[in-house]
Design an enzyme around this catalytic site. Structure first.
Site, PDB file in Angstrom:
ATOM      1  N   ALA A   1      28.419 -45.502-142.381  1.00 24.74           N
ATOM      2  CA  ALA A   1      27.810 -45.959-143.342  1.00 24.74           C
ATOM      3  C   ALA A   1      27.949 -45.932-145.039  1.00 24.74           C
ATOM      4  O   ALA A   1      28.018 -44.483-145.441  1.00 24.74           O
ATOM      5  CB  ALA A   1      26.495 -46.284-143.812  1.00 24.74           C
ATOM      6  N   GLY A   2      28.508 -46.574-145.607  1.00 26.25           N
ATOM      7  CA  GLY A   2      28.795 -46.544-147.032  1.00 26.25           C
ATOM      8  C   GLY A   2      30.125 -46.088-147.794  1.00 26.25           C
ATOM      9  O   GLY A   2      30.531 -46.033-148.867  1.00 26.25           O
TER      10      GLY A   2
ATOM     11  N   LYS B   1      26.023 -46.383-129.297  1.00 23.79           N
ATOM     12  CA  LYS B   1      25.775 -45.793-130.430  1.00 23.79           C
ATOM     13  C   LYS B   1      23.839 -46.710-130.958  1.00 23.79           C
ATOM     14  O   LYS B   1      23.654 -47.874-131.134  1.00 23.79           O
ATOM     15  CB  LYS B   1      26.445 -46.400-131.771  1.00 23.79           C
ATOM     16  CG  LYS B   1      26.014 -46.032-132.902  1.00 23.79           C
ATOM     17  CD  LYS B   1      26.909 -46.847-134.581  1.00 23.79           C
ATOM     18  CE  LYS B   1      26.022 -46.650-135.900  1.00 23.79           C
ATOM     19  NZ  LYS B   1      26.321 -47.480-136.857  1.00 23.79           N
TER      20      LYS B   1
ATOM     21  N   ASN C   1      33.425 -49.811-141.011  1.00 20.34           N
ATOM     22  CA  ASN C   1      33.737 -51.310-140.454  1.00 20.34           C
ATOM     23  C   ASN C   1      33.739 -52.022-141.899  1.00 20.34           C
ATOM     24  O   ASN C   1      34.936 -52.495-142.114  1.00 20.34           O
ATOM     25  CB  ASN C   1      32.002 -51.709-140.309  1.00 20.34           C
ATOM     26  CG  ASN C   1      32.689 -53.084-139.267  1.00 20.34           C
ATOM     27  OD1 ASN C   1      31.420 -53.897-139.201  1.00 20.34           O
ATOM     28  ND2 ASN C   1      33.887 -53.649-139.581  1.00 20.34           N
ATOM     29  N   THR C   2      33.103 -52.493-142.828  1.00 24.73           N
ATOM     30  CA  THR C   2      33.150 -53.184-144.103  1.00 24.73           C
ATOM     31  C   THR C   2      34.225 -52.511-144.857  1.00 24.73           C
ATOM     32  O   THR C   2      34.822 -53.659-145.782  1.00 24.73           O
ATOM     33  CB  THR C   2      31.693 -53.608-144.793  1.00 24.73           C
ATOM     34  OG1 THR C   2      30.733 -53.230-143.781  1.00 24.73           O
ATOM     35  CG2 THR C   2      31.496 -53.927-145.627  1.00 24.73           C
TER      36      THR C   2
ATOM     37  N   GLY D   1      27.872 -51.325-146.070  1.00 26.52           N
ATOM     38  CA  GLY D   1      28.668 -52.096-146.442  1.00 26.52           C
ATOM     39  C   GLY D   1      28.454 -51.650-148.216  1.00 26.52           C
ATOM     40  O   GLY D   1      29.038 -53.301-148.720  1.00 26.52           O
TER      41      GLY D   1
END
Length: 282
Positions: free
Chosen positions: A203-204, A116, A225-226, A177
């Site tokens: 993301a997001g 990635k 992830n987050t 995040g």
């Protein structure tokens, strides 16, 4: 699938014959999960298993996968024989650093070539630097890597990355995040409609409904992830994300009804029923 947890497809008795195909390999799960920000590797393993994810991302600059001897290695908790590793270039702000990082990852993982790419523009927003991203993508593809690439939600840039040879494009839903969800579904739809390689939101995402919306739009998968690691209960959130992705995909395949403002058609048949008389005009 996670130990002791049945997905929606299993509960419904449905055999999911709808794999995610990336670089010639098929995966049953359309949820990709990061390995950072957990309290320890044990929690990382528990959350990944609960999510049902088969592809896991790892930040080479931040996570030990053998480059730091004498310290716990992620490889001990998430064995490469069971999970497909997706080394990423988190923390890289130019093309040369990103390329060098992924070459190191290939050495550490015995020639592994699925990666990635992310080249960041600044440390505050973590928004992608698209000119540097494109330079790095071209160099990595030429060097034999199979590149999945984090990018802006610009359909023109996505097409350029596809033309450069990337195996998947991964536009952000909102800032890394942030947990803000999908802020521009129209641009995502343009990308989905215009590129032929898999499109995965990256993301997001903040909660399961965000993941479901991405899949309902027609995205091929979601990476996060987050949203899991920062939840009060990461393992429970991982299960919710699995279900959100699967439900969104099922809704996309089913084909939603058209949106209509004021519909005169009742949801239940009225033939043969007794209906009240209509009021007479005054």
């Amino acid at each position: 699938m996670g130990t002791g947890w049945k997905s929606w497809w299993q509960w419904a008795g449905v055999e999911m014959n709808d794999p995610l195909k990336i670089a010639g390999k098929a995966y049953h799960s359309r949820l990709l999960v990061g390995t950072g920000k957990y309290k320890d590797f044990a929690q990382t393993r528990a959350a990944i298993e609960a999510s049902g994810a088969e592809i896991v991302t790892v930040a080479i600059r931040r996570t030990n996968i053998g480059q730091t001897r004498g310290e716990p290695s992620l490889l001990e908790y998430l064995p490469p024989a069971k999970f497909t590793y997706l080394p990423n270039t988190a923390g890289c702000y130019n093309a040369s650093d990103a390329v060098r990082t992924l070459r190191l990852a290939r050495e550490l993982l015995d020639g592994h070539d699925l990666v990635k790419l992310e080249v960041l523009g600044d440390p505050q927003s973590l928004y992608p630097n698209m000119p540097e991203t494109l330079v790095a993508a071209k160099e990595l593809v030429a060097d034999g890597f199979k590149v999945m690439v984090y990018c802006s939600d610009d359909p023109i840039q996505a097409r350029m990355l596809e033309d450069a040879g990337c195996v998947a494009v991964m536009p952000l839903a909102s800032l890394i995040g942030s947990g803000m969800g999908i802020l521009n579904p129209w641009n995502l739809q343009l990308i989905i409609d215009r590129v032929k390689v898999p499109v995965l939101v990256d993301a997001g995402v903040g909660t399961a409904s965000d993941a479901a919306i991405a899949m309902e739009l027609g995205c091929d998968g979601v990476l996060m992830n987050t949203a899991i690691a920062a939840a009060k209960d990461p393992v429970l959130m991982a299960r919710a994300m699995q279900q959100g992705v699967e439900a969104g995909r099922a809704a996309f395949l089913a084909g939603r009804m058209p949106k209509k403002l004021y519909s005169a058609a009742p949801s239940s048949p009225t033939e043969g029923t007794i209906t009240p008389s209509q009021p007479k005009a005054a």
